[in-house]
Design an enzyme around this catalytic site. Sequence first.
Site, PDB file in Angstrom:
ATOM      1  N   ASN A 135       0.929  -1.201  -0.151  1.00  0.00           N
ATOM      2  CA  ASN A 135      -0.023   0.055  -0.076  1.00  0.00           C
ATOM      3  C   ASN A 135       0.816   1.227   0.089  1.00  0.00           C
ATOM      4  O   ASN A 135       0.184   2.265  -0.672  1.00  0.00           O
ATOM      5  CB  ASN A 135      -1.035   0.009   1.512  1.00  0.00           C
ATOM      6  CG  ASN A 135      -0.326  -0.288   2.590  1.00  0.00           C
ATOM      7  OD1 ASN A 135       0.739  -0.735   2.523  1.00  0.00           O
ATOM      8  ND2 ASN A 135      -1.030   0.449   3.603  1.00  0.00           N
ATOM      9  N   LYS A 158      11.778  -8.528   1.539  1.00  0.00           N
ATOM     10  CA  LYS A 158      10.952  -9.460   0.713  1.00  0.00           C
ATOM     11  C   LYS A 158       9.575  -8.595   0.652  1.00  0.00           C
ATOM     12  O   LYS A 158       8.917  -8.351   1.449  1.00  0.00           O
ATOM     13  CB  LYS A 158      10.513 -10.765   1.394  1.00  0.00           C
ATOM     14  CG  LYS A 158       9.491 -11.752   0.733  1.00  0.00           C
ATOM     15  CD  LYS A 158       8.170 -11.275   0.825  1.00  0.00           C
ATOM     16  CE  LYS A 158       7.244 -12.271   0.204  1.00  0.00           C
ATOM     17  NZ  LYS A 158       6.221 -11.674  -0.748  1.00  0.00           N
ATOM     18  N   HIS A 159       9.369  -7.863  -0.518  1.00  0.00           N
ATOM     19  CA  HIS A 159       8.113  -7.084  -0.772  1.00  0.00           C
ATOM     20  C   HIS A 159       6.889  -8.072  -1.195  1.00  0.00           C
ATOM     21  O   HIS A 159       6.997  -9.125  -1.761  1.00  0.00           O
ATOM     22  CB  HIS A 159       8.501  -5.936  -1.823  1.00  0.00           C
ATOM     23  CG  HIS A 159       8.010  -4.637  -1.612  1.00  0.00           C
ATOM     24  ND1 HIS A 159       6.851  -4.588  -0.808  1.00  0.00           N
ATOM     25  CD2 HIS A 159       8.445  -3.271  -1.724  1.00  0.00           C
ATOM     26  CE1 HIS A 159       6.652  -3.078  -0.793  1.00  0.00           C
ATOM     27  NE2 HIS A 159       7.724  -2.646  -1.133  1.00  0.00           N
ATOM     28  N   GLY A 210       1.825  -5.618   7.873  1.00  0.00           N
ATOM     29  CA  GLY A 210       0.933  -6.723   6.888  1.00  0.00           C
ATOM     30  C   GLY A 210      -0.347  -6.817   7.862  1.00  0.00           C
ATOM     31  O   GLY A 210      -0.505  -6.134   8.846  1.00  0.00           O
ATOM     32  N   GLU A 232       4.116  -4.675  12.766  1.00  0.00           N
ATOM     33  CA  GLU A 232       2.990  -3.384  12.325  1.00  0.00           C
ATOM     34  C   GLU A 232       1.772  -3.864  11.781  1.00  0.00           C
ATOM     35  O   GLU A 232       2.204  -4.115  10.279  1.00  0.00           O
ATOM     36  CB  GLU A 232       3.651  -2.144  11.990  1.00  0.00           C
ATOM     37  CG  GLU A 232       2.873  -0.764  11.860  1.00  0.00           C
ATOM     38  CD  GLU A 232       1.956  -0.684  10.600  1.00  0.00           C
ATOM     39  OE1 GLU A 232       0.742  -1.221  10.948  1.00  0.00           O
ATOM     40  OE2 GLU A 232       2.317  -0.485   9.781  1.00  0.00           O
ATOM     41  N   CYS A 266      -3.167   1.341   7.106  1.00  0.00           N
ATOM     42  CA  CYS A 266      -3.291   0.799   8.277  1.00  0.00           C
ATOM     43  C   CYS A 266      -3.876   2.026   9.330  1.00  0.00           C
ATOM     44  O   CYS A 266      -4.573   1.533  10.316  1.00  0.00           O
ATOM     45  CB  CYS A 266      -2.173   0.106   8.763  1.00  0.00           C
ATOM     46  SG  CYS A 266      -0.643   1.097   8.627  1.00  0.00           S
ATOM     47  N   GLU A 363     -11.428  -4.688   9.850  1.00  0.00           N
ATOM     48  CA  GLU A 363     -10.921  -3.673   9.169  1.00  0.00           C
ATOM     49  C   GLU A 363     -11.136  -3.630   7.630  1.00  0.00           C
ATOM     50  O   GLU A 363     -10.991  -4.582   6.980  1.00  0.00           O
ATOM     51  CB  GLU A 363      -9.134  -3.703   9.387  1.00  0.00           C
ATOM     52  CG  GLU A 363      -8.577  -2.582   8.457  1.00  0.00           C
ATOM     53  CD  GLU A 363      -7.030  -2.879   8.665  1.00  0.00           C
ATOM     54  OE1 GLU A 363      -6.305  -1.839   8.345  1.00  0.00           O
ATOM     55  OE2 GLU A 363      -6.291  -4.009   8.775  1.00  0.00           O
TER      56      GLU A 363
END
Length: 460
Positions: A135, A158-159, A210, A232, A266, A363
């Site tokens: 994001n 590691k994206h 994530g 996070e 987030c 969420e």
Amino acid sequence: MTDKPRFDTADPSTGLPGRTYEGHTTDEALAIARDTHVIFDTWRRTSFAERAKLMAAAAGVLRRNQDAFAELMRAEMGKPITEGFAEVEKCAFNCDYFAENAERFLRPEPVDLGGPKAFVTFNPLGTVLAVMPWNFPFWQVFRFAAPNLMAGNTAVLKHASSVPGCALAIESVFREAGFPANVFRTVLIPSRDVKALIDDPHISAVTLTGSVEAGRQVAAAAGAVLKKSVLELGGSDAYLVLADADIEHAAEICATARMVNGGQSCIAGKRFIVVSKVRDAFERAFVAKMKTYAMGDPRDPTTKLGPMQSVAARDNVHAKVQKSIAAGARLLAGGEIPERPGAWYPPTVLSEVKPGMPAYEEEIFGPVAAVIEARDDEDAIRIANASHFGLGSCVLTKDLAKGERIAAEELESGLSFVNENVRSDPRMPFGGVKESGYGRECSQFGIREFVNIKSVHVRQ
């Protein structure tokens, strides 16, 4: 021979396929981890001045390539180009900030024991694995990378699989800035291979931004091999609109908070808890503000709302909206999928949101706002805290002393703002409590997460 994974991208605004990238096998990823571990022993011995020079150079690379990086984010995850420019600049500011302050944050601290010399040092741990989301594909990475490289750690990224071009571009920033080879490396691997990296002895610690479920998996894997982790995770940020709030101003702040990154953040405001006395007035003002976020071409610098990250993500959000309406929520705006290709969804406002509804409990990662009525201030605080999330929160009131007290003492969250939308800043600690994760990023607190805080005694 193991086949290499492939990573396909798609333009969220059209649904058309984009570039495909060849990834790394598990063995190749482990070899990269080994290389970053090998260079760590040299990198940790460089001076802060040397690291700062390189980090400032990285800020320069970011600014020189701002247009290209913003376009890359637009193409891979749909970010409006203007927001992409701002994200790249924020990354550059972050690099400058830690280049200027890391040595001060990690300077040995003397302790007076009334006898032997004693002090505390902050030494790097080794290679840190970062598992990052799509994001904010540049900011999330630089938020982790700048302090950790300045602390003397090395890094493996590691994206998210949907932004491979961004992942490789970030590695190129550090390479172009002159960092030694292998101080920062990107691995293009599927999520199933992350555990193998965490288990690898060349990885010293792991950080993840994530989902809650991804956090549980990474925490379990890291805990099994006794490696430090910082998580996070998700958020369902509560914005408390008290009876004495300036309603027009509160509606403006709440719309800005809900629509940051198209609602895919987030720390976007998600639950708007409004004291009953002002609910009707707030809803009218809020809907009007939300409707100003017209969907538009993300290439257009005037666009305020681009597509969502993917059609699948959009459909997931729409399903939660429909379930909430079926359970009794009232639709005030939006809530319909437009007839156009791509991952589009309009600004949506739900009222009369109650416990048991997805809009209340979960969420919703998109441009959907839930308005929840509270009897009074105390009830608003109770509702805000009755969540398994605890990332950000906000209080909207004309009584600044009351707002400050509620923000500082009453709300169960890692960040709490008064009369402004929640946001991250390199100069302030960032992170959550409860299922929003643990540990902190940014500021002197973040840079100390992945160091060995060592006590030293010297008898003279």
